[in-house]
Design an enzyme around this catalytic site. Structure first.
Site, PDB file in Angstrom:
ATOM      1  N   LYS A  65       1.234  76.404  52.190  1.00 19.67           N
ATOM      2  CA  LYS A  65       0.665  75.729  51.031  1.00 19.67           C
ATOM      3  C   LYS A  65      -0.822  75.549  51.281  1.00 19.67           C
ATOM      4  O   LYS A  65      -1.245  74.724  52.081  1.00 19.67           O
ATOM      5  CB  LYS A  65       1.351  74.371  50.828  1.00 19.67           C
ATOM      6  CG  LYS A  65       1.010  73.685  49.518  1.00 19.67           C
ATOM      7  CD  LYS A  65       1.861  72.440  49.359  1.00 19.67           C
ATOM      8  CE  LYS A  65       1.604  71.752  48.020  1.00 19.67           C
ATOM      9  NZ  LYS A  65       2.437  70.545  47.867  1.00 19.67           N
ATOM     10  N   ASP A 188       9.420  61.884  43.077  1.00 19.32           N
ATOM     11  CA  ASP A 188       9.362  63.119  42.281  1.00 19.32           C
ATOM     12  C   ASP A 188      10.593  63.984  42.564  1.00 19.32           C
ATOM     13  O   ASP A 188      10.473  65.191  42.801  1.00 19.32           O
ATOM     14  CB  ASP A 188       8.079  63.893  42.587  1.00 19.32           C
ATOM     15  CG  ASP A 188       7.775  64.931  41.509  1.00 19.32           C
ATOM     16  OD1 ASP A 188       8.369  64.846  40.411  1.00 19.32           O
ATOM     17  OD2 ASP A 188       6.944  65.824  41.761  1.00 19.32           O
TER      18      ASP A 188
END
Length: 511
Positions: A65, A188
């Site tokens: 990432k 989330d």
């Protein structure tokens, strides 16, 4: 030793940033290209790009990432810092594993070079802490995510096996129970953040990922509501929809209930429209609340004791009364243990909503078929499905713009083009190459020396004006046999192609 060093990074966003030391167990400043070979791009989000890579040393498949730097604060986003800080302390089979963090300059990561205007603070005229610094975080790679698997199952028009629903739900709850026991809220939970490992030692194991919104709630210094909207709207708990400023980790339990219902129904439980909201902040998403109450019934004080203290309760208190029809919506018997677990997860009142560790003790997870660590294992008599892997996008190589030539070099190339075999004038480019030993060619050449303007016929050749009678050849029909040494159609086609190539080279040199 990089693993014992502090790397000062500017952390924050907007106006007020703060310099915090960042310590990670496997932190290195070695260029990313020397450590991993990128196989393709998995996806791109607001904070960075995710790639699939292979470690050059161990040959392990990883997910990289690559974070985007915050140009306003000249540093790393606070969410990125919080994600690294939390994941470096968490080790659990159902939590994604942080392998390494790589700090390097943008040029070394293959990204664009940092502009000179970004290396100094225009307001304070002070150099930034880390101009052009980028951060890449390396995780264990997962071949699947739950949203992709649900989409594939929906296209098959089949329901998930009961054992698969139980296995996925139990592993999500185990991961949440571990997080809540360590004072961490994920905030989330949704199918896209539920990863499932591919073939290997952890084949079929569920991993909770994407801790960008996670937060430690042990001793908060401010209201949790001041962080803004959390949780994707389809999986947002009712206390968040009603605008509660204080909330608990049980918002993750509600999201897990939405995922369990989606696995049973093979479609989202409450797919509301996020555009239908109030005009002023804090927003109230009335369409999303209507989707929830349509299935679970109206929000009353008996079902949600402290709902009247929420700032958006005024929008729902005047709504018509609705009954709870969850059992008909998901098509499950009301007295089944599966329905009781789902009903407990989707309880309106967070004080009555059970903890993740409590739900795991329910008899539903002790009945046959028992949950498995490999969610792809099915019970006897059920057909196994082959789910596709993540699609990778090709990594486009960045094109380096060539500098434009100077006027002097351009004029020289225009005047000295004959060395490369390119004609230097329009007349030499248009005239075809001819056999100098042919009589007809000599006649044409002598006539062209007197009147050098030519005209084209249908075949593409250029011939002198009014040359039909004197040369013994009709204009526009120049077809000779090979035996007489004349030009054939093949010769004219070859010359036409050569002229076209010369024109292309001339236009390219001019540009």
């Amino acid at each position: 030793r990089h693993d014992q060093c502090f790397f000062p990074l500017s952390v924050g966003g907007g106006g007020g940033e703060m310099a915090l030391p960042l310590r990670v167990a496997e932190m290195t400043t070695q260029p990313l290209s020397e450590l991993y070979r990128l196989e393709g791009k998995i996806g791109e989000g607001a904070y960075g790009v995710v790639y699939k890579g292979i470690c050059e040393r161990s040959r392990q498949v990883v997910a990289i990432k690559s974070m985007k730097t915050n140009r306003e604060a000249f540093g790393i986003q606070m969410d990125v810092y919080r994600e690294i800080k939390i994941l470096k302390e968490l080790q659990h089979p159902n939590i994604v594993r942080l392998l390494r963090a790589v700090i390097s300059r943008d040029e070394e990561n293959g990204g664009p070079a940092t502009p000179k205007s970004d290396t100094t603070d225009s307001a304070n005229k002070k150099p930034s802490l880390n101009p052009g610094i980028s951060l890449s975080v390396v995780y264990s790679y997962a071949e699947h995510d739950l949203s992709q698997i649900i989409h594939h199952q929906k296209n098959l028009k089949k329901k998930f096996p009961k054992r698969m629903v139980k296995s996925i739900t139990s592993q999500i709850l185990k991961g949440l129970a571990f997080l809540h026991r360590n004072w961490v809220m994920h905030r989330d939970i949704k199918p896209a953040n539920i990863l499932i490992m591919g073939r290997g030692d952890d084949w079929g194991r569920v991993k909770i990922g994407d801790f960008g919104l996670a937060r430690i709630f042990q001793s908060p210094l401010r209201k949790l509501g001041s962080d803004g909207d959390v949780v994707t709207i389809w999986y947002r708990a009712p206390e968040l929809l009603l605008g509660a400023q204080h909330y608990t980790p049980l918002i993750d339990v509600w999201s897990a209930g939405c995922i369990m219902g989606e696995l049973i129904k093979v479609s989202p439980m409450f797919p509301g429209d996020d555009k239908k909201k109030t005009k002023t902040k804090p927003y109230f998403y009335h369409n999303q609340m209507d989707m929830v109450t349509k299935v679970l019934g109206s929000i009353t004080k008996d079902r949600f004791e402290y709902a009247t203290e929420c700032q958006h309760y005024q929008h729902v208190k005047s709504n018509p009364h609705q009954e709870n029809n969850l059992h008909t919506f998901v098509d499950i018997p009301r007295n089944s243990s599966e329905f009781k677990v789902l009903e407990g997860l989707l309880c309106y009142d967070p004080q009555r909503r059970p903890q993740a560790a409590e739900i795991l003790k329910h008899e539903y997870f002790k009945e046959k078929p028992l949950p498995s660590t490999n969610v792809f294992d099915v019970a006897i008599g059920e057909a196994a499905a082959n789910y596709p892997f993540k699609e990778l996008q090709r990594i486009r190589a960045q094109k380096v713009a060539k500098p434009l030539p100077s006027k002097r070099a351009a004029s020289k190339s225009m005047t000295d083009r004959t060395k490369s075999g390119v004609p230097n004038s329009r007349r030499s480019m248009e005239l075809p190459r001819r056999n100098p030993y042919d009589r007809n060619t000599r006649v044409e050449a002598s006539r062209e020396s007197r009147e050098y303007r030519g005209s084209r016929d249908r075949s593409g050749g250029v011939y002198p004006r009014n040359s039909g009678k004197s040369s013994g050849v009709s204009r526009g029909s120049m077809r000779y046999d090979r035996e007489r040494g004349g030009r054939t159609d093949r010769d004219r086609d070859r010359d036409r192609d050569r002229r076209r190539d010369d024109e292309r080279d001339r236009d390219r040199d001019r540009r």
